[in-house]
Write an enzyme that holds these catalytic residues in place. Structure first.
Site, mmCIF file in Angstrom:
data_model
loop_
_atom_site.group_PDB
_atom_site.id
_atom_site.type_symbol
_atom_site.label_atom_id
_atom_site.label_comp_id
_atom_site.label_asym_id
_atom_site.label_seq_id
_atom_site.Cartn_x
_atom_site.Cartn_y
_atom_site.Cartn_z
ATOM 1 N N ALA A 8 44.973 -1.629 -26.217
ATOM 2 C CA ALA A 8 44.914 -2.972 -25.624
ATOM 3 C C ALA A 8 43.544 -3.222 -25.013
ATOM 4 O O ALA A 8 43.419 -3.662 -23.882
ATOM 5 C CB ALA A 8 46.021 -3.129 -24.591
ATOM 6 N N ALA A 10 39.713 -5.034 -26.071
ATOM 7 C CA ALA A 10 39.371 -6.433 -26.279
ATOM 8 C C ALA A 10 40.297 -7.097 -27.298
ATOM 9 O O ALA A 10 40.962 -8.099 -27.001
ATOM 10 C CB ALA A 10 37.915 -6.519 -26.737
ATOM 11 N N LYS A 187 35.708 -7.002 -45.576
ATOM 12 C CA LYS A 187 35.475 -7.002 -44.121
ATOM 13 C C LYS A 187 34.585 -5.829 -43.718
ATOM 14 O O LYS A 187 33.736 -5.944 -42.819
ATOM 15 C CB LYS A 187 36.817 -6.934 -43.368
ATOM 16 C CG LYS A 187 36.702 -6.750 -41.845
ATOM 17 C CD LYS A 187 36.213 -7.986 -41.136
ATOM 18 C CE LYS A 187 35.654 -7.764 -39.732
ATOM 19 N NZ LYS A 187 36.573 -7.445 -38.706
ATOM 20 N N SER A 260 31.437 -5.457 -32.073
ATOM 21 C CA SER A 260 32.117 -4.448 -31.243
ATOM 22 C C SER A 260 31.281 -3.169 -31.118
ATOM 23 O O SER A 260 31.306 -2.517 -30.076
ATOM 24 C CB SER A 260 33.504 -4.148 -31.817
ATOM 25 O OG SER A 260 33.417 -3.772 -33.165
HETATM 26 N N1 LIG Z 1 35.806 -6.563 -30.436
HETATM 27 C C1 LIG Z 1 35.788 -7.300 -31.538
HETATM 28 O O1 LIG Z 1 35.308 -8.431 -31.515
HETATM 29 C C2 LIG Z 1 36.389 -6.798 -32.811
HETATM 30 C C3 LIG Z 1 36.875 -5.500 -32.932
HETATM 31 N N2 LIG Z 1 37.515 -5.124 -34.090
HETATM 32 C C4 LIG Z 1 38.055 -3.777 -34.241
HETATM 33 O O2 LIG Z 1 39.239 -3.686 -33.454
HETATM 34 C C5 LIG Z 1 39.437 -2.330 -33.029
HETATM 35 C C6 LIG Z 1 39.554 -2.320 -31.500
HETATM 36 O O3 LIG Z 1 38.278 -2.714 -30.980
HETATM 37 P P1 LIG Z 1 38.055 -3.367 -29.552
HETATM 38 O O4 LIG Z 1 39.227 -4.161 -29.160
HETATM 39 O O5 LIG Z 1 36.732 -4.013 -29.587
HETATM 40 O O6 LIG Z 1 38.019 -2.060 -28.641
HETATM 41 P P2 LIG Z 1 37.694 -1.874 -27.097
HETATM 42 O O7 LIG Z 1 36.453 -1.081 -26.935
HETATM 43 O O8 LIG Z 1 37.739 -3.152 -26.349
HETATM 44 O O9 LIG Z 1 38.912 -1.017 -26.640
HETATM 45 C C7 LIG Z 1 39.347 0.135 -27.326
HETATM 46 C C8 LIG Z 1 39.685 1.231 -26.335
HETATM 47 O O10 LIG Z 1 38.480 1.848 -25.884
HETATM 48 C C9 LIG Z 1 38.637 2.293 -24.517
HETATM 49 N N3 LIG Z 1 37.607 1.622 -23.723
HETATM 50 C C10 LIG Z 1 36.976 0.476 -24.047
HETATM 51 N N4 LIG Z 1 36.029 0.174 -23.154
HETATM 52 C C11 LIG Z 1 36.042 1.168 -22.257
HETATM 53 C C12 LIG Z 1 35.265 1.446 -21.110
HETATM 54 N N5 LIG Z 1 34.282 0.615 -20.694
HETATM 55 N N6 LIG Z 1 35.504 2.581 -20.434
HETATM 56 C C13 LIG Z 1 36.479 3.407 -20.830
HETATM 57 N N7 LIG Z 1 37.257 3.194 -21.927
HETATM 58 C C14 LIG Z 1 37.048 2.092 -22.618
HETATM 59 C C15 LIG Z 1 40.029 2.004 -24.167
HETATM 60 O O11 LIG Z 1 40.870 3.082 -24.586
HETATM 61 P P3 LIG Z 1 40.784 4.641 -24.147
HETATM 62 O O12 LIG Z 1 40.687 4.722 -22.675
HETATM 63 O O13 LIG Z 1 42.013 5.255 -24.734
HETATM 64 O O14 LIG Z 1 39.523 5.221 -24.736
HETATM 65 C C16 LIG Z 1 40.346 0.817 -25.052
HETATM 66 O O15 LIG Z 1 41.698 0.638 -25.285
HETATM 67 C C17 LIG Z 1 38.231 -1.541 -33.559
HETATM 68 O O16 LIG Z 1 38.534 -0.960 -34.798
HETATM 69 C C18 LIG Z 1 37.176 -2.633 -33.733
HETATM 70 O O17 LIG Z 1 36.180 -2.275 -34.666
HETATM 71 C C19 LIG Z 1 37.724 -6.002 -35.121
HETATM 72 C C20 LIG Z 1 37.266 -7.285 -35.040
HETATM 73 C C21 LIG Z 1 36.497 -7.758 -33.917
HETATM 74 C C1 LIG Z 2 31.583 -8.577 -36.674
HETATM 75 C C2 LIG Z 2 32.962 -8.874 -36.235
HETATM 76 C C3 LIG Z 2 32.966 -9.801 -35.079
HETATM 77 C C4 LIG Z 2 33.649 -9.676 -37.298
HETATM 78 O O1 LIG Z 2 34.921 -10.036 -36.915
HETATM 79 C C5 LIG Z 2 33.677 -7.583 -35.940
HETATM 80 O O2 LIG Z 2 34.535 -7.171 -36.680
HETATM 81 C C6 LIG Z 2 33.242 -6.715 -34.811
HETATM 82 O O3 LIG Z 2 32.738 -7.202 -33.793
HETATM 83 O O4 LIG Z 2 33.417 -5.502 -34.959
#
Ligand SMILES: NC(=O)C1=CN([C@@H]2O[C@H](COP(=O)(O)OP(=O)(O)OC[C@H]3O[C@@H](n4cnc5c(N)ncnc54)[C@H](OP(=O)(O)O)[C@@H]3O)[C@@H](O)[C@H]2O)C=CC1
Ligand SMILES: CC(C)(CO)C(=O)C(=O)O
Length: 312
Positions: A8, A10, A187, A260
């Protein structure tokens, strides 16, 4: 529908919030204690298209999951390197009717999911929604996006269409894909270009797009993805994929987003998913005897940057 968002951060927060607003019974699960505690105490705080909102969603620390009530759907949104551990920890939530939808960036995650979930319950997909984690318990969500998904096992098309409908009804603009492996590679070409390049060049997608070598570099990297994809029966339409990557440069849609990977390494000093994107293509290149010099170099550069920044 009873839905668990496993991971959970971003994106998990975006999907959790929108599915909750769409009337589903959503629970978040995550491994980051500060984030979990912040949401327990103050709710999930989101700047959602410019408006500050708070959603009081239940959230559990993944290490605390015991034999809870089973869930209908699990949406996986961990980072690639956290996926296996998350699936181990949430095993008590899964029974033989639990569907699992994997929407992580990168290639080949179904191999890990299959260790924990019967293949007929696995659905794979991808999304171009974006999200940013601003602080524990607080996310910033802007722009538009979409989701594509498909069943992994034969005979589960109706279930996949039903899942797409559930997501669609929550505003997530989801649709059933007839060829999800193509979509996942397509993607991955977005992530294989903009994620690593924006991270190394310290810019957002719009900033990358206005540099003079952006187009040629994107074409070369997409060529490498296409060359290995062919050995897996996926024939990418290179010029269409390049055009698709370049739509991300548009500042009026998602161009101002920092990918990301940038958020992980530059903003949060965390290790990246490069080994599941360009690194995966490099490994496949070795396997299929295809040269992938740009993917190899970008993977090395990102790992070097991780080392320099002592990312964890
Ligand atoms: N962000 C985006 O815009 C996009 C992301 N994605 C993909 O979605 C998936 C999830 O990505 P996303 O939501 O960005 O992941 P986040 O980095 O927001 O979160 C993933 C996990 O990382 C850990 N975490 C994140 N930030 C911190 C911090 N500052 N300090 C400590 N722990 C932290 C937490 O889990 P824990 O404590 O268990 O480590 C968290 O649940 C990935 O595969 C990503 O590539 C796809 C499209 C867009
Ligand atoms: C590039 C982008 C925003 C496309 O959805 C993505 O998947 C990421 O931030 O990892």
């Amino acid at each position: 529908m009873k839905i668990t968002i496993a991971g959970a951060g971003a994106m998990g927060s975006r999907f959790g919030l929108m599915l909750h607003q769409g009337g589903n019974d959503v629970t978040l699960v995550d491994g980051w204690a500060d984030h979990v505690n912040a949401i327990k105490e103050n709710g999930l705080q989101a700047n959602f298209n410019g408006e500050d909102i708070v959603a009081h969603l239940p959230i559990e620390l993944q290490s605390n999951i015991s034999s809870q009530e089973k869930t209908d759907l699990i949406v996986l949104f961990t980072k690639a390197m956290q996926l296996d551990k998350m699936l181990q920890d949430i095993k008590p939530l899964i029974d033989k009717r639990t569907k699992v939808l994997c929407l992580l960036n990168g290639i080949g995650h179904e191999d890990i999911v299959e260790k924990y979930v019967p293949v007929e319950n696995i659905f794979i997909g991808n999304t171009i929604w974006t999200a940013g984690l601003e602080a524990p318990g607080r996310v910033k969500l802007f722009g538009d996006g979409s989701v594509e998904l498909q069943n992994l096992a034969m005979g589960q098309e109706a279930a996949a269409r039903e899942l797409a409908k559930v997501l669609f009804e929550s505003g997530l603009n989801a649709k059933y894909s007839e060829n999800i492996r193509y979509s996942i590679y397509r993607k991955a070409c977005v992530n294989g270009t903009v994620n690593g390049l924006c991270t190394i060049l310290d810019t957002n997608m719009y900033g990358l797009g206005i540099t003079q070598f952006a187009h040629d570099t994107v074409v070369t990297i997409v060529d490498e993805f296409a060359a290995v994809a062919k050995y897996e029966g996926v024939n990418l339409d290179i010029s269409e994929v390049v055009e698709h990557v370049e739509t991300c440069f548009n500042p009026d849609t998602i161009g101002m987003h920092y990918p990301s990977m940038y958020q992980d390494l530059i903003k949060n000093n965390r290790l990246t998913e490069i080994d599941y994107i360009n690194g995966a293509v490099s490994r496949k290149g070795v396997k299929y005897h295809v040269a992938t010099p740009y993917c190899d170099f970008l993977t090395q550069l990102i790992h070097s940057k991780e080392e320099i920044l002592k990312a964890k």
